[in-house]
Structures are given as C-alpha cells and as structure tokens.
Scaffold this motif. Sequence first.
Motif, PDB file in Angstrom:
ATOM      1  N   GLY A   4       0.972  -1.156   0.121  1.00  0.00           N
ATOM      2  CA  GLY A   4      -0.504   0.126   0.185  1.00  0.00           C
ATOM      3  C   GLY A   4       0.778   1.272   0.265  1.00  0.00           C
ATOM      4  O   GLY A   4       0.900   2.350  -0.529  1.00  0.00           O
ATOM      5  N   ASP A   5       2.374   1.045   0.138  1.00  0.00           N
ATOM      6  CA  ASP A   5       3.308   2.289   0.427  1.00  0.00           C
ATOM      7  C   ASP A   5       3.705   2.370  -0.630  1.00  0.00           C
ATOM      8  O   ASP A   5       4.678   2.969  -0.460  1.00  0.00           O
ATOM      9  N   ALA A   6       3.964   1.247  -1.850  1.00  0.00           N
ATOM     10  CA  ALA A   6       5.103   1.426  -3.001  1.00  0.00           C
ATOM     11  C   ALA A   6       4.783   2.422  -3.701  1.00  0.00           C
ATOM     12  O   ALA A   6       3.096   2.175  -3.825  1.00  0.00           O
ATOM     13  N   SER A   7       5.133   2.866  -4.676  1.00  0.00           N
ATOM     14  CA  SER A   7       5.209   2.950  -6.036  1.00  0.00           C
ATOM     15  C   SER A   7       5.817   3.103  -6.702  1.00  0.00           C
ATOM     16  O   SER A   7       7.116   2.234  -6.679  1.00  0.00           O
ATOM     17  N   LEU A   8       5.499   3.373  -8.286  1.00  0.00           N
ATOM     18  CA  LEU A   8       6.456   2.570  -9.133  1.00  0.00           C
ATOM     19  C   LEU A   8       5.975   3.925 -10.240  1.00  0.00           C
ATOM     20  O   LEU A   8       4.913   4.074 -10.951  1.00  0.00           O
ATOM     21  N   GLU A   9       7.392   4.537 -10.669  1.00  0.00           N
ATOM     22  CA  GLU A   9       7.334   5.405 -11.998  1.00  0.00           C
ATOM     23  C   GLU A   9       8.215   4.920 -12.801  1.00  0.00           C
ATOM     24  O   GLU A   9       9.075   4.233 -12.719  1.00  0.00           O
ATOM     25  N   THR A  29      13.845   2.870 -17.079  1.00  0.00           N
ATOM     26  CA  THR A  29      14.188   3.029 -15.735  1.00  0.00           C
ATOM     27  C   THR A  29      13.073   3.130 -14.581  1.00  0.00           C
ATOM     28  O   THR A  29      12.018   3.600 -14.950  1.00  0.00           O
ATOM     29  N   MET A  30      13.107   2.222 -13.629  1.00  0.00           N
ATOM     30  CA  MET A  30      11.584   1.547 -13.134  1.00  0.00           C
ATOM     31  C   MET A  30      11.971   2.561 -11.476  1.00  0.00           C
ATOM     32  O   MET A  30      12.991   2.133 -11.119  1.00  0.00           O
ATOM     33  N   ILE A  31      11.287   3.541 -11.216  1.00  0.00           N
ATOM     34  CA  ILE A  31      11.521   4.254 -10.163  1.00  0.00           C
ATOM     35  C   ILE A  31      10.948   3.723  -9.041  1.00  0.00           C
ATOM     36  O   ILE A  31       9.395   3.769  -9.159  1.00  0.00           O
ATOM     37  N   SER A  32      11.741   2.942  -7.644  1.00  0.00           N
ATOM     38  CA  SER A  32      10.588   2.413  -7.533  1.00  0.00           C
ATOM     39  C   SER A  32      11.830   2.013  -5.567  1.00  0.00           C
ATOM     40  O   SER A  32      12.554   2.046  -6.385  1.00  0.00           O
ATOM     41  N   PRO A  87       1.962  -1.136  -6.793  1.00  0.00           N
ATOM     42  CA  PRO A  87       1.850  -0.172  -7.900  1.00  0.00           C
ATOM     43  C   PRO A  87       2.756  -1.167  -9.728  1.00  0.00           C
ATOM     44  O   PRO A  87       3.461  -2.112  -9.783  1.00  0.00           O
ATOM     45  N   LYS A  88       1.665  -0.802 -10.410  1.00  0.00           N
ATOM     46  CA  LYS A  88       1.362  -1.004 -11.908  1.00  0.00           C
ATOM     47  C   LYS A  88       1.921   0.164 -12.648  1.00  0.00           C
ATOM     48  O   LYS A  88       0.995   1.275 -12.503  1.00  0.00           O
TER      49      LYS A  88
END
Length: 301
Positions: A4-9, A29-32, A87-88
């Motif tokens: 629930g706190d994870a993020s992905l850009e 690049t995966m920003i997470s 996150p997706k």
Amino acid sequence: AAEGDASLELSTNAVSITPDAVAKSEVITMISDETEFAINITDESWVKAYVDVTSKTLYFWTLSPNLNSSNRVTTATVIAGSGANAPKQEVTITQRGLLSSEFAVGQVIADNGSLKGGIVFWVDGTNRGKAKIMSLDRESLAWSTASSPASTGLTLSNDNGLANTTALAALPNAAEMPALKYCMDKGSGWYWPTRSDLEQMFETYNGTKVADATEDNPNAITDFEKANRTAWDQVITGAGGTIMNTAAAASATGDSYWASRETSSGTSAFYVRFGKPLAWDKANGKKSGARYIRAVRSISK
C-alpha cells in the motif's frame, strides 16, 4: 515498502523498436523502492522483456522481424513488489512496420534461379536499404587442404571479405581452399566472410557488441545473452537453417568459423568463436584444421 506504500514510476510508458528480429527497445528506468518486479506482456509471441533488478532497468526485445508494412503493437504491465495493492504501470510496445525500401534482420531472401538466398543478419543503421545475408547452411572445412599449407602471399583484409574471396580465387592453388568453392557456388556476390562479417554475425547472435560479450562458456554468460542466442537460433531454424553454435553445452567453448584471412606466418588463419568469445589476436589455428564456413552476400535496394 509495506503493501500500500509502494510506488512505481517509469522513465517512459511507450517504446518503439525497429522491424528487426532480436532488436532492443530503449532502456526504461523503474523508479521504485521495491526490489522485485514482474512484467506481463499481452502478446509474447514476438516480444520479451528483460529486467535488471540491480539497476532497476527494463527493456524489450523482439523474437522475430516485422515484415508487414503496418506496426505491430502490444502492451506490458510492470508490477513492483507483490500483493493486491502492488503498484502497476503499463507500457505500450510498438515494433515498426517494414518499409519497401528497407531490409530487416531475420528476413529471408529467397533463391533467385541459381543465385542462392539466405537470411539477413546485418542491416546498415544509416541506410536500411543495405544489408548482409548469410547462408542458412554451413559446412565444416579446412582453410587449406594442401599437405603443408603456406602463405598465400596476399595482403588480406579484416573488413572486405568479397575482395579477399576474389583475390584468393585468382591464385593457382585456389582449389586447395574448399571454402572458396562452397561460397562461390552459391552464385554471384557470395563470398567467404572476414573478421568484420563474422563479428557482425556474432553480435546478432549474442545480442551485444563483441567488446561487451561475456568471455565465458555458454552456461556462464548472462541470462539475456542465453535468451538472445536461443531467439536467433529459432529465427534461423524457422527459416530451415542450421543454428550458429551446435556445441553450446555447458563446458563447450563453442563452434568457430574460419575468416578469409591468414596470419602473418601464412601457416595459420584467423577464426571467430561463437560459444566462448576469444580475442581476435588469439583466435587462429593451423589451416589444415576443420572449422565451419558460412557464406555472406551484400544486398541493397
């Protein structure tokens, strides 16, 4: 991160790839904060994903050429971590259609009467109407069948296999070099490849530049190199050809291919190895030994 706190850009959500087989997209690049990623591709029949968890990068690469004029498009879902709330992000992957003025790596060129066809293994990056094809078959031959092979007396090139072939064929002892007959019997323009041709073949097979290839046996190279070799072999066998390296067992250094250039002594000649890479200055052997030959021809539109 807690669920629930994870993020992905992502650095981009759309990539475009050339019409070639075994072609890479730009790196994403995966920003997470996550350290595990899953990639789900809608249509995996023509494209795969490669993830480097350490650098948190991702790219896509093609399994076959797109020989249609229209683009082919699919999507991939990138998932960071696990769980229902992971996150997706979605990426659109486009492999560009082939223009009538272009060639594509993996494209089969049919026989034209007595002129044998082959498969495109290299396309000029600045003019895609220029390419090189290699024979789908290969043959194991000695560089020279002479009882005591000596120097040809020629200055042979690392970069011009056609010139080498023409010069060697003009020698009075040309019949002692069976690779010449094998290549030239395929018709006008076919030649015995030299270093640059064979290294271009290897780069398509390995998915890297020669300088970036893992210098180890086939079981110890990177997962991407293994996958790229398998993909290119499947393109070749799908066209009815013989794979590049049948000696790809765990401990094998791999099949090698004679180049149309001898060493300064003239008793040995150079080759390129397709299992465990070997530096050019070390990759030479006695001309009487058998190694593989694959013919090459330049084509243009």
